[in-house]
Design a protein around this motif. Structure first.
Motif, PDB file in Angstrom:
ATOM      1  N   ARG A 140       0.859  -1.178   0.000  1.00 45.83           N
ATOM      2  CA  ARG A 140       0.000   0.000   0.000  1.00 45.83           C
ATOM      3  C   ARG A 140       0.897   1.230   0.000  1.00 45.83           C
ATOM      4  NH1 ARG A 140      -5.158  -0.010   1.339  1.00 45.83           N
ATOM      5  NH2 ARG A 140      -4.902  -1.871   2.623  1.00 45.83           N
ATOM      6  N   SER A 141       0.764   2.068  -1.025  1.00 47.78           N
ATOM      7  CA  SER A 141       1.588   3.276  -1.130  1.00 47.78           C
ATOM      8  C   SER A 141       1.070   4.345  -0.180  1.00 47.78           C
ATOM      9  CB  SER A 141       1.595   3.787  -2.569  1.00 47.78           C
ATOM     10  OG  SER A 141       0.299   4.177  -2.941  1.00 47.78           O
ATOM     11  N   SER A 142       1.812   5.436  -0.078  1.00 47.17           N
ATOM     12  CA  SER A 142       1.439   6.520   0.839  1.00 47.17           C
ATOM     13  C   SER A 142       0.096   7.148   0.481  1.00 47.17           C
ATOM     14  CB  SER A 142       2.529   7.586   0.869  1.00 47.17           C
ATOM     15  OG  SER A 142       2.752   8.085  -0.425  1.00 47.17           O
ATOM     16  N   ASN A 143      -0.337   7.010  -0.787  1.00 47.62           N
ATOM     17  CA  ASN A 143      -1.642   7.568  -1.168  1.00 47.62           C
ATOM     18  C   ASN A 143      -2.773   6.549  -1.019  1.00 47.62           C
ATOM     19  OD1 ASN A 143      -1.371   5.894  -3.356  1.00 47.62           O
ATOM     20  ND2 ASN A 143      -1.138   7.518  -4.861  1.00 47.62           N
ATOM     21  N   GLY A 144      -2.476   5.370  -0.447  1.00 45.48           N
ATOM     22  CA  GLY A 144      -3.510   4.388  -0.146  1.00 45.48           C
ATOM     23  C   GLY A 144      -3.763   3.352  -1.227  1.00 45.48           C
ATOM     24  N   GLN A 145      -3.138   3.481  -2.391  1.00 45.26           N
ATOM     25  CA  GLN A 145      -3.355   2.517  -3.462  1.00 45.26           C
ATOM     26  C   GLN A 145      -2.505   1.272  -3.247  1.00 45.26           C
ATOM     27  OE1 GLN A 145      -2.397   4.814  -6.980  1.00 45.26           O
ATOM     28  NE2 GLN A 145      -4.552   5.270  -7.325  1.00 45.26           N
ATOM     29  N   GLN A 146      -3.074   0.114  -3.614  1.00 43.57           N
ATOM     30  CA  GLN A 146      -2.332  -1.140  -3.499  1.00 43.57           C
ATOM     31  C   GLN A 146      -1.786  -1.548  -4.857  1.00 43.57           C
ATOM     32  OE1 GLN A 146      -4.319  -4.450  -1.756  1.00 43.57           O
ATOM     33  NE2 GLN A 146      -3.760  -3.832   0.303  1.00 43.57           N
ATOM     34  N   HIS A 147      -0.543  -2.033  -4.848  1.00 44.91           N
ATOM     35  CA  HIS A 147       0.116  -2.515  -6.061  1.00 44.91           C
ATOM     36  C   HIS A 147       0.847  -3.805  -5.724  1.00 44.91           C
ATOM     37  CE1 HIS A 147      -0.423   1.474  -7.865  1.00 44.91           C
ATOM     38  NE2 HIS A 147       0.028   1.973  -6.733  1.00 44.91           N
ATOM     39  N   GLU A 148       0.909  -4.718  -6.680  1.00 45.09           N
ATOM     40  CA  GLU A 148       1.745  -5.889  -6.482  1.00 45.09           C
ATOM     41  C   GLU A 148       3.164  -5.514  -6.884  1.00 45.09           C
ATOM     42  OE1 GLU A 148       1.823 -10.623  -6.886  1.00 45.09           O
ATOM     43  OE2 GLU A 148       0.320  -9.543  -8.035  1.00 45.09           O
ATOM     44  N   ARG A 149       4.116  -5.835  -6.023  1.00 45.13           N
ATOM     45  CA  ARG A 149       5.504  -5.462  -6.283  1.00 45.13           C
ATOM     46  C   ARG A 149       6.432  -6.644  -6.128  1.00 45.13           C
ATOM     47  NH1 ARG A 149       6.268   0.182  -3.276  1.00 45.13           N
ATOM     48  NH2 ARG A 149       4.781   1.394  -4.464  1.00 45.13           N
ATOM     49  N   TYR A 150       7.508  -6.582  -6.910  1.00 38.10           N
ATOM     50  CA  TYR A 150       8.602  -7.537  -6.774  1.00 38.10           C
ATOM     51  C   TYR A 150       9.550  -7.023  -5.701  1.00 38.10           C
ATOM     52  CZ  TYR A 150       7.264  -9.357 -11.373  1.00 38.10           C
ATOM     53  OH  TYR A 150       6.587  -9.898 -12.429  1.00 38.10           O
ATOM     54  N   PHE A 151      10.153  -7.941  -4.961  1.00 39.01           N
ATOM     55  CA  PHE A 151      11.193  -7.606  -4.002  1.00 39.01           C
ATOM     56  C   PHE A 151      12.452  -8.371  -4.376  1.00 39.01           C
ATOM     57  CE2 PHE A 151       7.548  -6.205  -1.741  1.00 39.01           C
ATOM     58  CZ  PHE A 151       7.993  -5.198  -0.899  1.00 39.01           C
ATOM     59  N   VAL A 152      13.580  -7.668  -4.357  1.00 37.01           N
ATOM     60  CA  VAL A 152      14.881  -8.267  -4.634  1.00 37.01           C
ATOM     61  C   VAL A 152      15.801  -7.906  -3.464  1.00 37.01           C
ATOM     62  CG1 VAL A 152      14.568  -8.139  -7.146  1.00 37.01           C
ATOM     63  CG2 VAL A 152      15.722  -6.272  -5.953  1.00 37.01           C
ATOM     64  N   ALA A 153      16.917  -8.614  -3.352  1.00 34.63           N
ATOM     65  CA  ALA A 153      17.869  -8.343  -2.277  1.00 34.63           C
ATOM     66  C   ALA A 153      19.205  -7.932  -2.872  1.00 34.63           C
ATOM     67  CB  ALA A 153      18.039  -9.571  -1.392  1.00 34.63           C
ATOM     68  N   THR A 154      19.871  -7.016  -2.195  1.00 33.41           N
ATOM     69  CA  THR A 154      21.212  -6.581  -2.587  1.00 33.41           C
ATOM     70  C   THR A 154      21.904  -5.973  -1.382  1.00 33.41           C
ATOM     71  OG1 THR A 154      22.493  -5.421  -4.281  1.00 33.41           O
ATOM     72  CG2 THR A 154      20.601  -4.250  -3.349  1.00 33.41           C
ATOM     73  N   ASN A 155      23.208  -5.777  -1.509  1.00 27.81           N
ATOM     74  CA  ASN A 155      23.960  -5.106  -0.451  1.00 27.81           C
ATOM     75  C   ASN A 155      23.857  -3.601  -0.629  1.00 27.81           C
ATOM     76  OD1 ASN A 155      25.055  -7.304   1.071  1.00 27.81           O
ATOM     77  ND2 ASN A 155      26.368  -7.731  -0.678  1.00 27.81           N
ATOM     78  N   VAL A 156      23.789  -2.898   0.498  1.00 25.49           N
ATOM     79  CA  VAL A 156      23.780  -1.443   0.509  1.00 25.49           C
ATOM     80  C   VAL A 156      24.920  -0.986   1.423  1.00 25.49           C
ATOM     81  CG1 VAL A 156      22.099  -1.285   2.402  1.00 25.49           C
ATOM     82  CG2 VAL A 156      22.337   0.612   0.841  1.00 25.49           C
ATOM     83  N   ARG A 157      25.598   0.090   1.029  1.00 25.60           N
ATOM     84  CA  ARG A 157      26.635   0.687   1.873  1.00 25.60           C
ATOM     85  C   ARG A 157      26.154   2.068   2.296  1.00 25.60           C
ATOM     86  NH1 ARG A 157      30.872   0.742  -1.366  1.00 25.60           N
ATOM     87  NH2 ARG A 157      31.615  -1.268  -0.662  1.00 25.60           N
ATOM     88  N   VAL A 158      25.986   2.224   3.601  1.00 21.02           N
ATOM     89  CA  VAL A 158      25.608   3.515   4.182  1.00 21.02           C
ATOM     90  C   VAL A 158      26.707   3.862   5.170  1.00 21.02           C
ATOM     91  CG1 VAL A 158      23.849   4.825   5.419  1.00 21.02           C
ATOM     92  CG2 VAL A 158      23.163   2.879   3.992  1.00 21.02           C
ATOM     93  N   GLY A 159      27.516   4.865   4.845  1.00 17.98           N
ATOM     94  CA  GLY A 159      28.668   5.184   5.682  1.00 17.98           C
ATOM     95  C   GLY A 159      29.577   3.972   5.763  1.00 17.98           C
ATOM     96  N   PRO A 160      29.959   3.541   6.961  1.00 13.89           N
ATOM     97  CA  PRO A 160      30.849   2.386   7.096  1.00 13.89           C
ATOM     98  C   PRO A 160      30.120   1.043   7.090  1.00 13.89           C
ATOM     99  CG  PRO A 160      30.451   3.343   9.247  1.00 13.89           C
ATOM    100  CD  PRO A 160      29.729   4.218   8.242  1.00 13.89           C
ATOM    101  N   VAL A 161      28.805   1.064   7.083  1.00 16.10           N
ATOM    102  CA  VAL A 161      28.014  -0.166   7.218  1.00 16.10           C
ATOM    103  C   VAL A 161      27.643  -0.729   5.851  1.00 16.10           C
ATOM    104  CG1 VAL A 161      25.879  -1.152   8.132  1.00 16.10           C
ATOM    105  CG2 VAL A 161      27.052   0.657   9.407  1.00 16.10           C
ATOM    106  N   VAL A 162      27.937  -2.018   5.645  1.00 19.35           N
ATOM    107  CA  VAL A 162      27.464  -2.746   4.462  1.00 19.35           C
ATOM    108  C   VAL A 162      26.481  -3.783   4.972  1.00 19.35           C
ATOM    109  CG1 VAL A 162      28.086  -4.223   2.529  1.00 19.35           C
ATOM    110  CG2 VAL A 162      29.628  -2.382   3.227  1.00 19.35           C
ATOM    111  N   LYS A 163      25.300  -3.797   4.369  1.00 22.87           N
ATOM    112  CA  LYS A 163      24.211  -4.624   4.874  1.00 22.87           C
ATOM    113  C   LYS A 163      23.384  -5.148   3.712  1.00 22.87           C
ATOM    114  CE  LYS A 163      20.508  -4.118   8.263  1.00 22.87           C
ATOM    115  NZ  LYS A 163      19.918  -3.223   9.255  1.00 22.87           N
ATOM    116  N   ARG A 164      22.929  -6.378   3.794  1.00 24.71           N
ATOM    117  CA  ARG A 164      22.043  -6.944   2.772  1.00 24.71           C
ATOM    118  C   ARG A 164      20.608  -6.561   3.136  1.00 24.71           C
ATOM    119  NH1 ARG A 164      22.979  -9.519  -1.561  1.00 24.71           N
ATOM    120  NH2 ARG A 164      21.483 -10.952  -2.475  1.00 24.71           N
ATOM    121  N   ILE A 165      19.915  -5.954   2.164  1.00 23.24           N
ATOM    122  CA  ILE A 165      18.534  -5.524   2.400  1.00 23.24           C
ATOM    123  C   ILE A 165      17.644  -5.978   1.250  1.00 23.24           C
ATOM    124  CG2 ILE A 165      19.269  -3.503   3.725  1.00 23.24           C
ATOM    125  CD1 ILE A 165      18.410  -1.787   1.269  1.00 23.24           C
TER     126      ILE A 165
END
Length: 149
Positions: A79-104
């Motif tokens: 459900r998006s911020s405007n209240g509408q529902q959508h079917e979405r794909y989710f994928v995983a990858t690593n993200v680097r934020v500052g010194p932290v690398v994390k799989r999200i």
């Protein structure tokens, strides 16, 4: 293993997606959103539980697009911020934020009308980050996005 000391980040940060070769994409930290999302175009489901999509790291210039093929972690109704529902794909990858690398996990969505190409939700932030909503770009300066070679 969670960091013993959370990294202080602002409401907006310049981050990397190293697995996809994307450097300095701007992400909004959103403690009100459970999940994270990234701005993509041309989503195509492929055989073998994979999905292909284009990431637009910088929509303003119309450049810096890269095509990614990733495993589908799952599909769900969001459900998006405007209240509408959508079917979405989710994928995983690593993200680097500052010194932290994390799989999200990232929801593939169209954020073309949004200021930031990416949104970091609570699941990506938990345990590793403390958000200072009065600051931005606390881990490094804001830079133009680029693709690594």
């Amino acid at each position: 293993m969670p960091n013993p000391q959370p990294t202080l980040i602002g409401w907006k940060e310049s981050i990397d997606l190293p697995d996809w070769g994307i450097i300095d994409i701007t992400a909004k930290t959103d403690t009100g959103a459970r999940r994270s999302a990234i701005d993509v175009e041309n989503i195509v489901e492929l055989p073998g539980n994979k999905v292909q999509f284009d990431v637009a790291a910088n929509r303003r210039s119309g450049q810096l697009k890269t095509t990614i093929i990733a495993d589908i972690e799952h599909q769900t109704h969001v459900r998006s911020s405007n209240g509408q529902q959508h079917e979405r794909y989710f994928v995983a990858t690593n993200v680097r934020v500052g010194p932290v690398v994390k799989r999200i996990e990232l929801s593939l969505s169209n954020r073309k009308h949004m200021q930031c190409r990416m949104l970091l939700g609570r699941l990506a932030l938990e345990e590793d980050f403390l958000v200072d909503c009065s600051g931005s770009f606390l881990t490094r300066p804001n830079r133009k996005p680029k693709l690594s070679s």
